[in-house]
Design a protein around this motif. Structure first.
Motif, PDB file in Angstrom:
ATOM      1  N   PHE A 103       0.560  -1.141   0.258  1.00  0.00           N
ATOM      2  CA  PHE A 103      -0.009  -0.155  -0.507  1.00  0.00           C
ATOM      3  C   PHE A 103       1.176   1.525  -0.301  1.00  0.00           C
ATOM      4  O   PHE A 103       1.907   1.485   0.905  1.00  0.00           O
ATOM      5  CB  PHE A 103      -0.729   0.174   1.208  1.00  0.00           C
ATOM      6  CG  PHE A 103      -1.663  -1.086   1.143  1.00  0.00           C
ATOM      7  CD1 PHE A 103      -2.781  -1.260   0.597  1.00  0.00           C
ATOM      8  CD2 PHE A 103      -1.518  -2.194   2.186  1.00  0.00           C
ATOM      9  CE1 PHE A 103      -3.498  -2.223   0.563  1.00  0.00           C
ATOM     10  CE2 PHE A 103      -2.739  -2.740   2.794  1.00  0.00           C
ATOM     11  CZ  PHE A 103      -3.295  -3.095   1.799  1.00  0.00           C
ATOM     12  N   THR A 104       0.678   1.995  -1.213  1.00  0.00           N
ATOM     13  CA  THR A 104       1.110   3.613  -1.005  1.00  0.00           C
ATOM     14  C   THR A 104      -0.465   4.531  -1.556  1.00  0.00           C
ATOM     15  O   THR A 104      -0.880   4.363  -2.061  1.00  0.00           O
ATOM     16  CB  THR A 104       1.914   3.463  -1.684  1.00  0.00           C
ATOM     17  OG1 THR A 104       1.553   3.425  -3.216  1.00  0.00           O
ATOM     18  CG2 THR A 104       3.295   2.502  -2.165  1.00  0.00           C
ATOM     19  N   ALA A 105       0.143   6.078  -0.843  1.00  0.00           N
ATOM     20  CA  ALA A 105      -0.344   7.264  -1.188  1.00  0.00           C
ATOM     21  C   ALA A 105      -0.369   6.570  -2.404  1.00  0.00           C
ATOM     22  O   ALA A 105      -1.201   7.549  -2.961  1.00  0.00           O
ATOM     23  CB  ALA A 105      -0.449   7.950  -0.228  1.00  0.00           C
ATOM     24  N   ALA A 106       0.616   6.999  -3.507  1.00  0.00           N
ATOM     25  CA  ALA A 106       0.991   7.320  -4.522  1.00  0.00           C
ATOM     26  C   ALA A 106      -0.326   6.543  -5.099  1.00  0.00           C
ATOM     27  O   ALA A 106      -0.828   6.955  -6.037  1.00  0.00           O
ATOM     28  CB  ALA A 106       2.318   7.371  -4.867  1.00  0.00           C
ATOM     29  N   ALA A 114      -9.428   1.703  -4.662  1.00  0.00           N
ATOM     30  CA  ALA A 114      -8.607   2.990  -4.496  1.00  0.00           C
ATOM     31  C   ALA A 114      -8.569   3.334  -2.619  1.00  0.00           C
ATOM     32  O   ALA A 114      -8.207   3.720  -2.139  1.00  0.00           O
ATOM     33  CB  ALA A 114      -9.026   3.999  -4.983  1.00  0.00           C
ATOM     34  N   SER A 115     -10.458   2.776  -2.142  1.00  0.00           N
ATOM     35  CA  SER A 115     -10.470   3.561  -0.538  1.00  0.00           C
ATOM     36  C   SER A 115      -9.920   2.063   0.283  1.00  0.00           C
ATOM     37  O   SER A 115      -9.333   2.225   0.942  1.00  0.00           O
ATOM     38  CB  SER A 115     -12.468   3.145  -0.852  1.00  0.00           C
ATOM     39  OG  SER A 115     -12.836   4.494  -1.346  1.00  0.00           O
ATOM     40  N   VAL A 151      -3.063   2.119   3.602  1.00  0.00           N
ATOM     41  CA  VAL A 151      -2.045   2.896   3.764  1.00  0.00           C
ATOM     42  C   VAL A 151      -2.389   4.050   4.985  1.00  0.00           C
ATOM     43  O   VAL A 151      -1.206   3.654   6.163  1.00  0.00           O
ATOM     44  CB  VAL A 151      -2.381   4.788   2.660  1.00  0.00           C
ATOM     45  CG1 VAL A 151      -1.151   5.183   2.951  1.00  0.00           C
ATOM     46  CG2 VAL A 151      -1.770   4.067   1.028  1.00  0.00           C
ATOM     47  N   GLU A 152      -3.410   4.009   5.663  1.00  0.00           N
ATOM     48  CA  GLU A 152      -3.406   4.370   7.416  1.00  0.00           C
ATOM     49  C   GLU A 152      -3.598   3.724   8.351  1.00  0.00           C
ATOM     50  O   GLU A 152      -2.588   3.838   8.846  1.00  0.00           O
ATOM     51  CB  GLU A 152      -5.049   4.686   7.705  1.00  0.00           C
ATOM     52  CG  GLU A 152      -4.966   5.874   5.995  1.00  0.00           C
ATOM     53  CD  GLU A 152      -6.710   6.108   6.196  1.00  0.00           C
ATOM     54  OE1 GLU A 152      -7.465   5.514   6.720  1.00  0.00           O
ATOM     55  OE2 GLU A 152      -7.662   7.905   5.487  1.00  0.00           O
ATOM     56  N   LEU A 153      -3.466   2.564   8.229  1.00  0.00           N
ATOM     57  CA  LEU A 153      -3.321   1.246   9.237  1.00  0.00           C
ATOM     58  C   LEU A 153      -1.721   1.189   8.577  1.00  0.00           C
ATOM     59  O   LEU A 153      -1.124   0.211  10.289  1.00  0.00           O
ATOM     60  CB  LEU A 153      -3.773   0.000   9.139  1.00  0.00           C
ATOM     61  CG  LEU A 153      -5.686  -0.325   8.904  1.00  0.00           C
ATOM     62  CD1 LEU A 153      -5.969  -1.608   7.906  1.00  0.00           C
ATOM     63  CD2 LEU A 153      -5.819  -0.498  10.219  1.00  0.00           C
TER      64      LEU A 153
END
Length: 219
Positions: free
Chosen positions: A134-137, A202-203, A209-211
Motif C-alpha cells: 500500500f502506497t499513497a501514490a 482505491a478506498s 496506507v492508514e493502517l
C-alpha cells in the motif's frame, strides 16, 4: 513465494512499459498521417460509416432459421454494410475533428487514453513491492484510472452523437441513414462498473496506507 510475486510484478510492469513506449512511438506518425499530411487532397475527408441493408427484415431471419433447421447449409444474413464516405468539408476545424474522431486506425483520444492507462499501470505495479503493498501514490493513481474510464465514456457518447448529427446534415442522398463505424470503446455499463471497482479498490488502498502509518507510529 515472495520471489515469484516480485518477478511477476516486474514482468507485468515491463509489459505496460513496452505498451507505453509503443503508444508514444505510434502517436507522432498518427498525427502526421491523419492531421498534418493526410492522404486526401485539399478539403476532402474520408469517413468510416455503416448503413443498414434495406432488404433485411425479421421474416428473412425466420426463413433462414427454418431452412437451416431443415438441413440446408449455414446461411449468412448481413444486417448492415460498411464502407467509406468521401465528403468535402470546407471548415478546417471540422476537418481536424473528423479526422481525429473517425480515423481509420482508431480515434486519437482513445489511443491517448490507452497510453495514459498503460503508464498509470506501469507506475502502480512499480510501486507494489512484497511486504509494502500500500502506497499513497497508488491510491491517487487508482482514482485517476477511474476518472480516465469515465472520461473515455463521456468522449464515446459525445463523439458518437456529434458524428451522427454531422452525417444526418450532409446534403448527399442516403447519408441520413448512415451511422459512424469508428470504434469508440466499451459500453457504458462496463465502463461504469470498472470505474466503481477502481474507486472501491482505491478506498481499500487508502485504508491500507492508514493502517501502515498507524503501525509505524505505534512502533
Amino acid at each position: 513465494m515472495a520471489q515469484i510475486t516480485g518477478l511477476l510484478l516486474k514482468f507485468l510492469r515491463a509489459i505496460f512499459l513496452l505498451m507505453s513506449i509503443a503508444g508514444l512511438l505510434f502517436v507522432a506518425p498518427f498525427v502526421a498521417y491523419h492531421i498534418l499530411y493526410p492522404s486526401t487532397p485539399g478539403d476532402v475527408v474520408v469517413l468510416n460509416v455503416r448503413q443498414r441493408i434495406s432488404h433485411y427484415n425479421s421474416e428473412l431471419h425466420s426463413q433462414a432459421e427454418q431452412q437451416v433447421a431443415g438441413g440446408k447449409p449455414a446461411r449468412l444474413l448481413m444486417h448492415a454494410q460498411i464502407g467509406t464516405l468521401v465528403v468535402q468539408e470546407p471548415s478546417a476545424v471540422r476537418r481536424v475533428l473528423l479526422r481525429l474522431v473517425n480515423a481509420e486506425r482508431g480515434p486519437l483520444p482513445m489511443i491517448v487514453a490507452g497510453l495514459a492507462f498503460a503508464l498509470l499501470m506501469a507506475k502502480i505495479l512499480g510501486d507494489i513491492k512484497p511486504g509494502v503493498p500500500f502506497t499513497a501514490a497508488n491510491v491517487r493513481r487508482l482514482r485517476w484510472l477511474a476518472v480516465l474510464l469515465l472520461c473515455c465514456e463521456v468522449y464515446q457518447r459525445a463523439a458518437s452523437w456529434w458524428m451522427q448529427d454531422y452525417l444526418s446534415r450532409l446534403p448527399a442522398a442516403g447519408t441520413a441513414d448512415l451511422v459512424t463505424n469508428a470504434d469508440f470503446g466499451s459500453s457504458m455499463l462496463s465502463s461504469g462498473l470498472a470505474a466503481a471497482v477502481l474507486v472501491l479498490l482505491a478506498s481499500s488502498y487508502q485504508r491500507g496506507v492508514e493502517l501502515t502509518e498507524e503501525a509505524e507510529l505505534t512502533v
